[in-house]
Each structure stands twice: as C-alpha cells, then as structure tokens.
Design an enzyme around this catalytic site. Sequence first.
Site, PDB file in Angstrom:
ATOM      1  N   ARG A 112       0.893  -1.167   0.000  1.00 56.71           N
ATOM      2  CA  ARG A 112       0.000   0.000   0.000  1.00 56.71           C
ATOM      3  C   ARG A 112       0.920   1.201   0.000  1.00 56.71           C
ATOM      4  O   ARG A 112       1.658   1.432   0.950  1.00 56.71           O
ATOM      5  CB  ARG A 112      -0.894  -0.049   1.248  1.00 56.71           C
ATOM      6  CG  ARG A 112      -1.745   1.189   1.470  1.00 56.71           C
ATOM      7  CD  ARG A 112      -2.845   1.295   0.424  1.00 56.71           C
ATOM      8  NE  ARG A 112      -3.653   2.491   0.642  1.00 56.71           N
ATOM      9  CZ  ARG A 112      -3.417   3.666   0.083  1.00 56.71           C
ATOM     10  NH1 ARG A 112      -2.378   3.822  -0.721  1.00 56.71           N
ATOM     11  NH2 ARG A 112      -4.212   4.687   0.308  1.00 56.71           N
ATOM     12  N   HIS A 115       1.463   7.236   1.703  1.00 57.20           N
ATOM     13  CA  HIS A 115       0.263   8.066   1.685  1.00 57.20           C
ATOM     14  C   HIS A 115       0.037   8.659   3.079  1.00 57.20           C
ATOM     15  O   HIS A 115       0.720   8.322   4.039  1.00 57.20           O
ATOM     16  CB  HIS A 115      -0.955   7.246   1.262  1.00 57.20           C
ATOM     17  CG  HIS A 115      -1.320   6.157   2.230  1.00 57.20           C
ATOM     18  ND1 HIS A 115      -0.636   4.964   2.319  1.00 57.20           N
ATOM     19  CD2 HIS A 115      -2.301   6.088   3.180  1.00 57.20           C
ATOM     20  CE1 HIS A 115      -1.169   4.205   3.256  1.00 57.20           C
ATOM     21  NE2 HIS A 115      -2.183   4.862   3.801  1.00 57.20           N
ATOM     22  N   HIS A 117      -3.453  10.553   5.606  1.00 58.89           N
ATOM     23  CA  HIS A 117      -4.880  10.840   5.740  1.00 58.89           C
ATOM     24  C   HIS A 117      -5.035  12.211   6.394  1.00 58.89           C
ATOM     25  O   HIS A 117      -4.570  12.425   7.511  1.00 58.89           O
ATOM     26  CB  HIS A 117      -5.576   9.779   6.583  1.00 58.89           C
ATOM     27  CG  HIS A 117      -5.260   8.375   6.171  1.00 58.89           C
ATOM     28  ND1 HIS A 117      -5.510   7.905   4.904  1.00 58.89           N
ATOM     29  CD2 HIS A 117      -4.692   7.341   6.853  1.00 58.89           C
ATOM     30  CE1 HIS A 117      -5.128   6.638   4.829  1.00 58.89           C
ATOM     31  NE2 HIS A 117      -4.612   6.277   5.994  1.00 58.89           N
ATOM     32  N   GLU A 122      -5.299   6.519  11.913  1.00 61.46           N
ATOM     33  CA  GLU A 122      -5.510   5.134  11.463  1.00 61.46           C
ATOM     34  C   GLU A 122      -5.101   4.152  12.554  1.00 61.46           C
ATOM     35  O   GLU A 122      -4.016   4.249  13.128  1.00 61.46           O
ATOM     36  CB  GLU A 122      -4.694   4.880  10.197  1.00 61.46           C
ATOM     37  CG  GLU A 122      -4.749   3.432   9.695  1.00 61.46           C
ATOM     38  CD  GLU A 122      -3.964   3.249   8.409  1.00 61.46           C
ATOM     39  OE1 GLU A 122      -4.215   4.022   7.457  1.00 61.46           O
ATOM     40  OE2 GLU A 122      -3.083   2.353   8.346  1.00 61.46           O
ATOM     41  N   HIS A 161       2.688   7.280   5.873  1.00 65.07           N
ATOM     42  CA  HIS A 161       2.952   5.879   6.163  1.00 65.07           C
ATOM     43  C   HIS A 161       2.725   5.008   4.930  1.00 65.07           C
ATOM     44  O   HIS A 161       2.157   5.454   3.925  1.00 65.07           O
ATOM     45  CB  HIS A 161       2.092   5.381   7.328  1.00 65.07           C
ATOM     46  CG  HIS A 161       0.613   5.565   7.118  1.00 65.07           C
ATOM     47  ND1 HIS A 161      -0.033   6.765   7.317  1.00 65.07           N
ATOM     48  CD2 HIS A 161      -0.350   4.689   6.734  1.00 65.07           C
ATOM     49  CE1 HIS A 161      -1.328   6.623   7.065  1.00 65.07           C
ATOM     50  NE2 HIS A 161      -1.534   5.376   6.704  1.00 65.07           N
ATOM     51  N   GLU A 184     -11.187   5.708   1.672  1.00 65.50           N
ATOM     52  CA  GLU A 184      -9.976   5.317   0.964  1.00 65.50           C
ATOM     53  C   GLU A 184      -9.827   6.075  -0.358  1.00 65.50           C
ATOM     54  O   GLU A 184      -8.726   6.238  -0.870  1.00 65.50           O
ATOM     55  CB  GLU A 184      -9.991   3.812   0.699  1.00 65.50           C
ATOM     56  CG  GLU A 184      -9.623   2.970   1.895  1.00 65.50           C
ATOM     57  CD  GLU A 184      -8.180   3.159   2.317  1.00 65.50           C
ATOM     58  OE1 GLU A 184      -7.281   2.816   1.543  1.00 65.50           O
ATOM     59  OE2 GLU A 184      -7.952   3.668   3.429  1.00 65.50           O
TER      60      GLU A 184
END
Length: 396
Positions: A112, A115, A117, A122, A161, A184
């Site tokens: 993943r 990125h 948020h 999270e 992260h 997402e």
Amino acid sequence: MSTNRRGFLGAAALGASGMVTFRSVAEAADKFMARPGDGGFGRNAVPLPPGDTVAYHDPQDVGAMPDFKFSLDGNKPKVTTGGWAKEATVHQFPISKGIAGVHMFLQPGASRELHWHAIAAEWAFVIEGRCQTVVIDPSGASEINNFEPGDLWYFAKGHGHSIQCIGDKPCHFILSFDNGAFSEHGTFSITDWVDVTPKEMLAMNFGLPKDVFDAFPKGETYIQSGPILHAADALEAPWPKESTHKFRLLKDPKAARDFDGGTFRLATIDEFPASRTMSGGYMTLKPGGIRKLHWNVNANEWHYYLRGKAQVALFGSGGRGKVAEFGPGDVAYIPMGFGHAIQNVGTEDVEIIQTWDNGKFEEIDLDKWVQSSPRYLLSNNFTGVPDKTLSRMKQT
C-alpha cells in the site's frame, strides 16, 4: 413488547371484524401528557394528578432508531494489481459518523503505497499474514515495524505511512479511522501527487532532470504488486521510545481484560501511548456467552465480526430499542452513550475486532450500577417487582 407499542395499543379497540381500529393516535399520547401550563410557572409549581405507571414515548420526539448493521465485506471493493480494500463510511453506513472502517488485502510482495490521511488517524489489527509499515512524523523521525497476526498499529492524523506484505503468504487486516467521513478514495497518495505536479517542479524538488518523471505511474497505484519481500530482508527500525506505533495486542499481558463468558484484549492510550485518539480491542465470546448491558461514556464503538454468530441489542432512549444479528464480515456501530449488549447465539466462538474513537476507554456496566444502588431506590424504580428478584439483581 416495547413501551411505545403498549401505549399505542392502549388507544386501540377491536372492531367486529377483529381488525384493530383507532379513534386517534393522539389519544394515546393524551393519556400521558397534560395541557401546556398545567403544573404552574416558575416558582408556582404544583402537583398534577398521577399519570400511568409506564410513560408513553412518541418515537417521533427523538427520531427513528437508526440501523446499526452494515456488511463491510459485502461492499464493493477497490481493486488494483496488488490487492483490494472494502470500506464502510458514513456515506454507505449513515449512523457511523465517528468511525469509518476498511478491510484490506495485500498479495505477497504488494505494498500500500506511501500516503497520508488528512482528516483521520488510522488504527489497525492484523488478521492473517505478515506486513511491514514505515511511518514519518512532522519532526522527520521515522519508524519501520514488522507485524504478525494479533498486532496493532496506530498512525496519527496526517502522518505519512505505507504498508507492505512480508513473505510468501497474503496479509489482510482491519483498518479503523476516527472520522466516519474518511474514505480510501480520499487518501493522499504519493503516486497521485507526483502525477498531477508539473515536471519542472518535481525536477527542482528532487534535483533530477524532468524527463525522468515520464517513467512514473500515471495516476494512483494504491496497492501495487511487486517482488516477494522475504522476512530475512525486511528491515526493522523501531523508535527507541514508548511512543512506538506497534502494540502486540494478543501477546502483551497489559491488554488482558477477561470476563465471564469470554476474553477481551484492550489497548488504550495507557497500554499503547502512541494511540492518542483511539482505543481498540479483540473480544471472543463462548457459545451462550454475553458481554453484559453497558454503555460507553466518552466514545463511539465500532465492531468487525471475524467469526461466529452474535446478537446485539441496542438501546437508544425514548422507548427505542433495536436488535440485529451479526456474522463474519459485518460491522456494527454503537453511538456514544447508547446502551448495548452482545450475545453469542451460535455454536462456535464469536470473534470481534472493536475500536473506539477516544484514547481513553470508559464504560459503565448496568449490573454494577444496580448493585451500587440502595434497595429502596431500586424498589421505587422497579415498582411491583418482588424484593426477592431485586435482591438477586444486586448479588449478580
């Protein structure tokens, strides 16, 4: 039978056909409600004639009881070369205003991408497989951690992260976010950012010729497939301080909070100092076992059901209550302050991943409240209930 239904039927009469007929729905409420001004004003308050033993509640006074069940795993996935993710946000699950959730699956070698948020922290619980996270905070400090089933991570809002699968087996985990509006589809991803930024700026930023950026992905890779990362090659560089982003929920003895009928592992800010805005846990209920009636004082509660069959009874005040059954892949959302209980109604253990949108976990059990209350108060509250029954309630 619910309180409002009893009051509703109290105003009904059976017709000759056996059908229930009503003179006026308002009559049901009139039995319980006086006229405006009855009882006096200000200091001139006077008694009113006694009403019925059980108060009538019009559900419209407090709003309809919301649905609190959603099939996370039945939702449409977001799929790329390396895996998939399914989400439950306030957009699909309107009651879930405080917490959103994601089930993410990574193929061996997949990552993943880097990125962050912007609107939510999270929290994660690893279900199966192994993975590695890399996180950076505003000071520039970074941490690399490797995770196994039963481990947690927590990343504060805005901290960058990434997540990568380790070894030759897939990894999947539950993500929970302390904002129900998080999606997402609204993640700030590095490939997406590079793609929409002028190449001249990228060249100046990294000290490279602008032509090299022609080879970069066109758009967000999200979950990208790649060569398998063997465990021996997976770096690990944890921070040498207590605010590490990793917690071993199923192995750390500080997390044990077992109860009759099941087991409970909990990580709050006290056990997991990095987790400042969320608490999380893992609960198992034996067949027939129950997590007794209680309410959360300072947080909304979110469930993901891993295994088994459970029944959740939700109390929302004003004569409102709702019961729903949950199985693997379902999520439940319990608004802050709403009374609830969970019972295993199947033949195998129920396994639940739970999160709360507060680093401090606080709850009150109904039976403990009853036990601490004077007998005369209980007799007054539960008019007509035999003393023998009240004595047993205080001893449970």
